[in-house]
Each structure stands twice: as structure tokens, then as C-alpha cells.
Scaffold this motif. Sequence first.
Motif, mmCIF file in Angstrom:
data_model
loop_
_atom_site.group_PDB
_atom_site.id
_atom_site.type_symbol
_atom_site.label_atom_id
_atom_site.label_comp_id
_atom_site.label_asym_id
_atom_site.label_seq_id
_atom_site.Cartn_x
_atom_site.Cartn_y
_atom_site.Cartn_z
ATOM 1 N N GLY A 14 58.588 66.408 24.168
ATOM 2 C CA GLY A 14 58.834 66.399 22.732
ATOM 3 C C GLY A 14 60.125 67.069 22.314
ATOM 4 O O GLY A 14 60.875 66.556 21.471
ATOM 5 N N ARG A 15 60.418 68.203 22.931
ATOM 6 C CA ARG A 15 61.637 68.915 22.501
ATOM 7 C C ARG A 15 62.889 68.101 22.823
ATOM 8 O O ARG A 15 63.876 68.131 22.081
ATOM 9 C CB ARG A 15 61.697 70.326 23.104
ATOM 10 C CG ARG A 15 61.728 70.352 24.594
ATOM 11 C CD ARG A 15 61.515 71.741 25.168
ATOM 12 N NE ARG A 15 60.122 72.129 25.135
ATOM 13 C CZ ARG A 15 59.604 73.150 25.814
ATOM 14 N NH1 ARG A 15 60.376 73.910 26.535
ATOM 15 N NH2 ARG A 15 58.327 73.413 25.754
ATOM 16 N N SER A 16 62.844 67.329 23.893
ATOM 17 C CA SER A 16 63.990 66.468 24.207
ATOM 18 C C SER A 16 64.027 65.238 23.302
ATOM 19 O O SER A 16 65.103 64.708 23.025
ATOM 20 C CB SER A 16 63.950 66.020 25.674
ATOM 21 O OG SER A 16 64.284 67.092 26.511
ATOM 22 N N VAL A 17 62.856 64.796 22.846
ATOM 23 C CA VAL A 17 62.847 63.685 21.877
ATOM 24 C C VAL A 17 63.519 64.152 20.581
ATOM 25 O O VAL A 17 64.286 63.402 19.962
ATOM 26 C CB VAL A 17 61.411 63.170 21.631
ATOM 27 C CG1 VAL A 17 61.353 62.214 20.446
ATOM 28 C CG2 VAL A 17 60.886 62.462 22.877
ATOM 29 N N VAL A 18 63.259 65.395 20.184
ATOM 30 C CA VAL A 18 63.934 65.941 18.998
ATOM 31 C C VAL A 18 65.450 65.870 19.194
ATOM 32 O O VAL A 18 66.188 65.356 18.343
ATOM 33 C CB VAL A 18 63.497 67.412 18.745
ATOM 34 C CG1 VAL A 18 64.350 68.052 17.659
ATOM 35 C CG2 VAL A 18 62.019 67.471 18.368
ATOM 36 N N THR A 19 65.917 66.338 20.349
ATOM 37 C CA THR A 19 67.366 66.348 20.624
ATOM 38 C C THR A 19 67.932 64.927 20.630
ATOM 39 O O THR A 19 69.006 64.674 20.073
ATOM 40 C CB THR A 19 67.621 66.984 22.013
ATOM 41 O OG1 THR A 19 66.844 68.165 22.108
ATOM 42 C CG2 THR A 19 69.066 67.353 22.197
ATOM 43 N N SER A 20 67.214 64.010 21.279
ATOM 44 C CA SER A 20 67.714 62.630 21.381
ATOM 45 C C SER A 20 67.770 61.960 20.010
ATOM 46 O O SER A 20 68.707 61.207 19.722
ATOM 47 C CB SER A 20 66.819 61.786 22.298
ATOM 48 O OG SER A 20 66.922 62.234 23.613
ATOM 49 N N CYS A 21 66.768 62.231 19.173
ATOM 50 C CA CYS A 21 66.785 61.643 17.820
ATOM 51 C C CYS A 21 67.963 62.205 17.025
ATOM 52 O O CYS A 21 68.709 61.449 16.381
ATOM 53 C CB CYS A 21 65.480 61.955 17.086
ATOM 54 S SG CYS A 21 64.079 60.972 17.640
ATOM 55 N N LEU A 22 68.129 63.519 17.082
ATOM 56 C CA LEU A 22 69.231 64.144 16.324
ATOM 57 C C LEU A 22 70.579 63.605 16.800
ATOM 58 O O LEU A 22 71.477 63.342 15.991
ATOM 59 C CB LEU A 22 69.187 65.669 16.485
ATOM 60 C CG LEU A 22 68.040 66.374 15.745
ATOM 61 C CD1 LEU A 22 67.913 67.821 16.205
ATOM 62 C CD2 LEU A 22 68.249 66.304 14.229
#
Length: 231
Positions: A14-22
Motif C-alpha cells: 500500500g505505501r508504494s501504491v501511494v507513492t506510485s499514484c502521487l
Amino acid sequence: MTTAFIAGATGYTGRSVVTSCLARGITTVAHVRPDSSRLDSWTSTFEGQGATVDSSPWTPEGMAAAMRRHQPDFVFALLGTTAKRGKTDGGSYETVDYGLSVLLLGAAATVEPWPCFVYLSSTGADGPAINAYMKARVRVEKAIVDLGINHLIARPSFISGDDRDENRPAERVGATVVDGFLNTLSAVGLKGPRAKYGSITGAQLAEALVKLSTEGSRGVVEAAGLQAAAT
Ligand SMILES: NC(=O)c1ccc[n+]([C@@H]2O[C@H](COP(=O)([O-])OP(=O)(O)OC[C@H]3O[C@@H](n4cnc5c(N)ncnc54)[C@H](OP(=O)(O)O)[C@@H]3O)[C@@H](O)[C@H]2O)c1
């Protein structure tokens, strides 16, 4: 403007999904459970990155209100417990992996128009449900398909990497042994098994999930498709 709501934002994937979306300029809402012992630190981390933090309660009304507030185009369901974690917080595959995922699905279906529901399942979820972990995935996948919402269901093999902060020795050893064997096969020209069963890091998986979903892939993507999208 595209908006993504990420449930399980505090997890390894999840934390990498946040980064990828941003990184793609997506308006990113990171959900952190209100009873998290790390709510303040996650809030400052995610807000520092440019995301909005939502700590709505895990109730049908709480999540539906969150959906009304954010009107997401994409809802990521990246939740899961482990037998070990369940012993301390009382969660189980039934209440977390199944229960919270379908609660989120129901809330996502209150948004008009329906968002794309991106669900992190597991390799083997199309086979016999041999244990509670797999049963939860089979049932969530069925609920998504039966509802008829636009979806991307991802079925990775091991999600593992040195950057995972939670100590999961069995998973780490499993991934290392399997990867070693698959690399040997690949070296002699048999590349298929590595693509199908090799491990993927949280960052690679997140990149694949965000890339595939935002570029219009729908349906089920197996481990090999995730590996390919991540590179
Ligand atoms: N690891 C693997 O090899 C593998 C392979 C295939 C599929 N999967 C599945 O992929 C999903 C994500 O994996 P991951 O490794 O990124 O997971 P992870 O790091 O364990 O993160 C799990 C997420 O679920 C949340 N969560 C757990 N228990 C909760 C509860 N009782 N109430 C609310 N939220 C709760 C956690 O929130 P907190 O931070 O607040 O606890 C965290 O955000 C899981 O379903 C996992 O089973 C894993």
C-alpha cells in the motif's frame, strides 16, 4: 483530475501504491485505520508526500461517507492480516481479508459513477480454496465479479523484499528458495516458471497495479502479467 482511495495504505504494498499514484499526479487518499497506533506518524508521512489522509472507521456508514467525500475513480483494496498479527489484534482472514474487503467494495459501489476496484488477491485464487487465507480471496473475487463493478484483480506470487519492515522469516525464506530455483531454470532457458511464481517487491507490484489500472487493464492479472508491467 483522477482520484485514488487506498485502503491498506500502511502496508508493504500500500505505501508504494501511494507513492506510485502521487508520481502520476493522481489525487491520492491514503486510508489509515482510526485505531492505528501509528496514526500520527503515518499522517505526517503521507501528508509530507502530498497525499490526503482519511481515517474513517471501518463501518459501512463510515466508508460510504469517505467515498462520498473523495469521489474516487480508483479504490485499491490492499488489506490483509496474518495468523501471527491476528493473535494480537483479533483480526482474522474472515474479518479482515474477506470482511473489510467486501465492506470496502460495498462502499465503492455507492459512488456514481462506480470507480474501478483494484483488489490485491493471490496466485492460486482460481484453484481449490485450500485454507482460510485462500477461501477469503476466492470469496472476495466472486463478490467483485458478481457485483459487476469495473475491476482489476491482481494475483501475485510472493510479495517480498529486503525493504519489508515486518519480520516474516517464513515468507522471506520461501521467496528466496523459490526465486533461487526459478533463477536456475531461467538460466537454462526455462523463463516461464520464474515469471509465474517468482517474488515481486512491494514497489514493483505497486507500480504494476497503478500502471495497469490507470491505463485501462481490467479483469484478472496473474503474476507474470504483474512482473511484466513492473519492468
Ligand atoms: N505477502 C505475500 O507474499 C502475499 C502474496 C500474495 C497476496 N498477498 C496479499 O496481499 C495483501 C497485501 O499484502 P502486504 O504484504 O502489502 O500486506 P501488509 O504489509 O501486511 O499490509 C496489510 C494492510 O492491511 C491492514 N490491516 C491488517 N489488519 C487490519 C485490521 N484488523 N483492520 C484494518 N486494517 C488492517 C494493515 O493496516 P495496519 O498497518 O494498520 O495494520 C495494512 O495496511 C494481503 O491481503 C496479502 O495477504 C500477500
